[in-house]
Motif scaffolding. Sequence first.
Motif, short mmCIF file in Angstrom:
data_model
loop_
_atom_site.label_atom_id
_atom_site.label_comp_id
_atom_site.label_asym_id
_atom_site.label_seq_id
_atom_site.Cartn_x
_atom_site.Cartn_y
_atom_site.Cartn_z
N LEU A 35 46.06 48.99 33.50
CA LEU A 35 47.03 48.50 34.47
C LEU A 35 47.63 47.19 33.99
O LEU A 35 46.94 46.37 33.38
N THR A 36 48.89 46.96 34.31
CA THR A 36 49.58 45.71 33.98
C THR A 36 50.48 45.33 35.14
O THR A 36 51.09 46.20 35.77
N GLY A 37 50.53 44.03 35.44
CA GLY A 37 51.41 43.59 36.50
C GLY A 37 51.47 42.08 36.61
O GLY A 37 50.85 41.35 35.84
N PRO A 38 52.20 41.61 37.61
CA PRO A 38 52.30 40.16 37.86
C PRO A 38 50.96 39.58 38.32
O PRO A 38 50.21 40.22 39.03
N TRP A 39 50.73 38.36 37.90
CA TRP A 39 49.52 37.58 38.23
C TRP A 39 50.02 36.33 38.92
O TRP A 39 50.58 35.44 38.27
N THR A 40 49.83 36.25 40.26
CA THR A 40 50.45 35.20 41.05
C THR A 40 49.40 34.36 41.75
O THR A 40 48.54 34.90 42.44
N ARG A 41 49.50 33.06 41.59
CA ARG A 41 48.57 32.16 42.30
C ARG A 41 48.97 32.10 43.76
O ARG A 41 50.13 31.86 44.09
N MET A 42 47.98 32.31 44.64
CA MET A 42 48.21 32.30 46.09
C MET A 42 47.80 30.97 46.73
O MET A 42 48.34 30.59 47.75
#
Length: 107
Positions: free
Chosen positions: A99-106
């Motif tokens: 899997l690959t996708g955006p990595w977003t700090r919450m």
Amino acid sequence: MTKNQFPALGHDYRADYGEHVYRISFSADGKTLRWAKDAETDFDAAAATEAYQAIPIRPGVFMVSWKEADGTTVAQVEDFENGTVHAAITLPDQTFLNLTGPWTRMS
């Protein structure tokens, strides 16, 4: 940031793989993470806690891995510089996911 500084300590991130979206919360001490599907309304009640390893690849990029209680294994390459995450997951039935996708700090 030096090569060995893991920027996720004490923060929550969202891994968005499209069909699979997760929230991952890293403890400040660097020993455990908590994760749950992002749609869970009560993260604290739904989250599983896992011991993990974070290995620096280069500044801002780490390979993070853990094994879950049901035997699922997860290895993620977390790219904090470019905001992407790549995961290789083996499920208990031996199904293998890339899997690959955006990595977003919450937080």
